[in-house]
Each structure stands twice: as structure tokens, then as C-alpha cells.
Design an enzyme around this catalytic site. Structure first.
Site, PDB file in Angstrom:
ATOM      1  N   HIS A   1      19.631   7.225  21.172  1.00 42.46           N
ATOM      2  CA  HIS A   1      18.189   6.985  21.194  1.00 42.46           C
ATOM      3  C   HIS A   1      17.444   7.932  20.257  1.00 42.46           C
ATOM      4  O   HIS A   1      16.359   7.590  19.773  1.00 42.46           O
ATOM      5  CB  HIS A   1      17.659   7.111  22.617  1.00 42.46           C
ATOM      6  CG  HIS A   1      17.881   5.884  23.442  1.00 42.46           C
ATOM      7  ND1 HIS A   1      16.905   5.336  24.260  1.00 42.46           N
ATOM      8  CD2 HIS A   1      18.960   5.084  23.573  1.00 42.46           C
ATOM      9  CE1 HIS A   1      17.390   4.253  24.856  1.00 42.46           C
ATOM     10  NE2 HIS A   1      18.639   4.091  24.454  1.00 42.46           N
TER      11      HIS A   1
ATOM     12  N   TRP B   1      29.203  -1.353  33.420  1.00 37.79           N
ATOM     13  CA  TRP B   1      29.804  -2.449  32.659  1.00 37.79           C
ATOM     14  C   TRP B   1      31.298  -2.595  32.964  1.00 37.79           C
ATOM     15  O   TRP B   1      31.826  -3.699  32.928  1.00 37.79           O
ATOM     16  CB  TRP B   1      29.646  -2.211  31.164  1.00 37.79           C
ATOM     17  CG  TRP B   1      28.281  -2.395  30.606  1.00 37.79           C
ATOM     18  CD1 TRP B   1      27.735  -3.557  30.104  1.00 37.79           C
ATOM     19  CD2 TRP B   1      27.264  -1.397  30.437  1.00 37.79           C
ATOM     20  NE1 TRP B   1      26.466  -3.340  29.648  1.00 37.79           N
ATOM     21  CE2 TRP B   1      26.144  -2.014  29.840  1.00 37.79           C
ATOM     22  CE3 TRP B   1      27.192  -0.027  30.742  1.00 37.79           C
ATOM     23  CZ2 TRP B   1      24.980  -1.321  29.533  1.00 37.79           C
ATOM     24  CZ3 TRP B   1      26.033   0.659  30.439  1.00 37.79           C
ATOM     25  CH2 TRP B   1      24.949   0.017  29.843  1.00 37.79           C
TER      26      TRP B   1
END
Length: 322
Positions: free
Chosen positions: A38, A178
Site C-alpha cells: 500500500h 484465502w
């Protein structure tokens, strides 16, 4: 305190911060990777703004962006490292922490170069809205990543980073891991994306994701999840080519991921023939906890600006982009 330039000493102290029994799945590694990603993923090739230089998340304009919700934990985990090695800039520390975590969690060695400087104020902080919105599809992914200078293959390779960590409903608006082992870097993300039966599910906050519920799961087991942008990698023909390749060949994925992540870490950086950064002010900015929180990864004080208590009373925290 180490000698300036002793990045091996910094690496060792980053590794010492990885084990966090009371945080997520017991590791700060995934949040270090997200922090590095980020911090660099704001780059815009056309305007040559944003990127990994500056450590703009020290300021409310970037640190308080809903897309960066939860990253205060990663920044706080790294404060002891910064205090021990005050000569390293935050921009270098955050990016180095990401590549160290990837390798320490079983992933490839990513080339990393130092020299970033920290912004001294928020005048050069990039505008919000440049990070991917995980509720979207293939067209959105291309718009965001092409803006940074990536191609389809690199987009899919970077998405493989989802093999690490999990989503939090109070940060990204999504919920769950995930893969089954979210603290081990592998190509499992691609294998599961292709082989499991992903069903849409609407969360209490109204956001839709995809889940796989194992019929043999024990009571209390958390179902695996995929984001809409993840499913787009499987359904878009050009992306799918690389999903298939990476699911079948872990070494190829590791090689391509390492190159793409190294490129990501260099976004917005210009170097001379000696690898010295030449587009920075060479001034080290000070630490600012943004949003206005303590340096400890325990969350904001009640009612703290930039925190979630107010939003929670209005139906939950604002959805962040991933």
C-alpha cells in the site's frame, strides 16, 4: 543502535517482530507485506506521483484513508525496529519489512534497494482512491495496475500475494482467509481459485464475496474466501492464462512474483548509475501516528480521530479498498 547502512541488522530485527501469538494467525508478516504494497501502490505513471518514497501514511491524508485501515498495526509493530535503528527512514523500513516477510514466510527473495526519504509534510501525499477496489472486476484491475505501469502477467503475479493473510470486516469490509495456511507463502491461492466451488455470499455489511464451505469442516472452522477481483482473474481469459500457469508451476510463480514485487517497491523512485535515489529531498521526516493513534497495535483510543468507534455506531467501519 546499529551503524547507518547496516540493513542486515534491520532485517534481523524485522524477523524478530514477525511472531505475534495474539495477532491474527500469529504472524505480523502478512500485514508487513500489505503495508509495503500500500505504501507503493499509489503510484501514477502519467503524473509521476505517489509510490514508495515518502512514507505518507504517517499523515492523516494517507494513513487515514479507509483503504489503509488496519495498517496502523503493521506500522506499530515496526516502531521498535525504528527506535533501535533511527537512521533508517520509514519509507525504507516499511518496504524492507515487506520483502523480509515474504522470504521469511517461505516466499522468494525479492530484490530491495535503500535510499528512500520521508516526506517532511503532507503536501506531496498522493490523493486517495488509487488503490484497488476489491468489489470490482477485471476492467478495474487493469485501470489501476496499468496506471502504475504493470501488465496482465504482473497483475496476476502480484495477486498471488493473497496466499498470505486474511480479510477483516472492520478493515476491508471482507472476512476470512484465502488459504488454509495464511502465514506460508505458496501458490495455493491459484490452486484453490481454480479447484474449489466458490459461492457468492453477502456479508452483514452488504458487501458480497465468495466462499467455499468445506463439507468436512468441523464446527467453528472459518470458510475460505475469495474477493470479486480474485474471481475476475479466473473468468477473464487473459488473466486466466497466468492463473493456470502459476497454479501448475510454483517456481514460475515465485520468479514472476519476486520481479513484480521488486518493481512495485521501486515505483516513484529514480536512481543514478550508483543506485542512489535522486528524486528525493534527502530530509528525514519525523514520526506521526496517523490516524491519530498510539504506537501500540491495540487500536485507537475510544473516539479517537480516524478510528472506528463512531462509524461502528452507524453500521460498521467504512469499507476499505485492498
Amino acid at each position: 543502535m546499529s551503524k547507518p547502512g547496516d540493513y542486515d541488522a534491520v532485517r534481523k530485527d524485522i524477523i524478530a517482530q514477525l511472531k505475534k501469538p495474539g495477532y491474527d494467525d500469529g504472524s505480523a508478516g502478512p500485514v508487513f507485506v500489505r503495508l509495503a504494497w500500500h505504501s507503493a501502490g499509489t503510484y501514477d505513471l502519467e503524473t509521476d506521483t505517489g509510490g514508495s518514497n515518502g512514507a505518507g501514511m504517517r499523515y492523516e491524508a494517507e494513513g487515514g484513508d479507509p483503504a489503509n485501515a488496519g495498517l496502523q498495526h503493521g506500522r506499530a509493530f515496526l516502531e521498535p525496529v525504528k527506535e533501535k535503528h533511527p537512521w533508517i527512514t520509514y519509507a525504507d523500513l516499511w518496504t524492507l519489512a515487506g520483502v523480509v516477510a515474504i522470504e521469511a514466510l517461505g516466499g522468494p527473495k525479492v530484490v530491495w534497494k535503500p535510499g528512500r526519504t520521508d516526506l517532511v509534510d503532507d503536501s506531496k501525499v498522493p490523493p486517495r482512491g488509487r488503490l484497488p477496489d476489491a468489489t470490482q472486476g477485471a476492467e478495474h484491475l487493469r485501470a489501476v495496475f496499468y496506471r502504475m505501469g504493470f501488465n496482465d502477467q504482473e497483475i496476476v503475479a502480484l495477486a498471488g500475494g493473497h496466499t498470505l493473510g486474511r480479510c477483516h470486516i472492520d478493515r476491508s469490509g471482507f472476512q476470512g482467509p484465502w488459504v488454509n495456511n495464511p502465514t506460508r507463502f505458496s501458490n495455493q491461492f491459484f490452486k484453490l481459485l481454480l479447484t474449489l466451488d466458490w459461492k457468492p455470499k453477502t456479508l452483514p455489511n452488504g458487501i458480497s464475496q465468495f466462499v467455499y464451505v468445506d463439507p468436512d469442516a468441523e464446527e467453528g472452522d472459518e470458510p475460505l474466501m475469495m474477493l470479486p477481483t480474485d474471481i475476475a482473474l479466473k473468468t477473464d481469459p487473459a488473466f486466466r492464462v497466468w492463473v493456470d500457469k502459476y497454479a501448475a508451476d510454483k517456481d514460475l510463480f515465485f520468479d514472476h512474483f519476486a520481479k513484480a514485487f521488486a518493481k512495485l517497491m521501486e515505483l516513484g523512485i529514480k536512481r543514478d548509475e550508483n543506485d542512489r535515489v535522486i528524486n528525493a529531498d534527502n530530509v528525514k521526516g519525523g514520526y506521526i501516528s496517523a490516524p491519530k493513534k498510539s504506537n501500540h497495535p491495540t487500536g485507537p483510543a475510544k473516539g479517537a480521530q480516524g478510528g472506528c468507534p463512531v462509524a461502528a455506531s452507524q453500521g460498521g467501519c467504512p469499507r476499505a479498498k485492498l
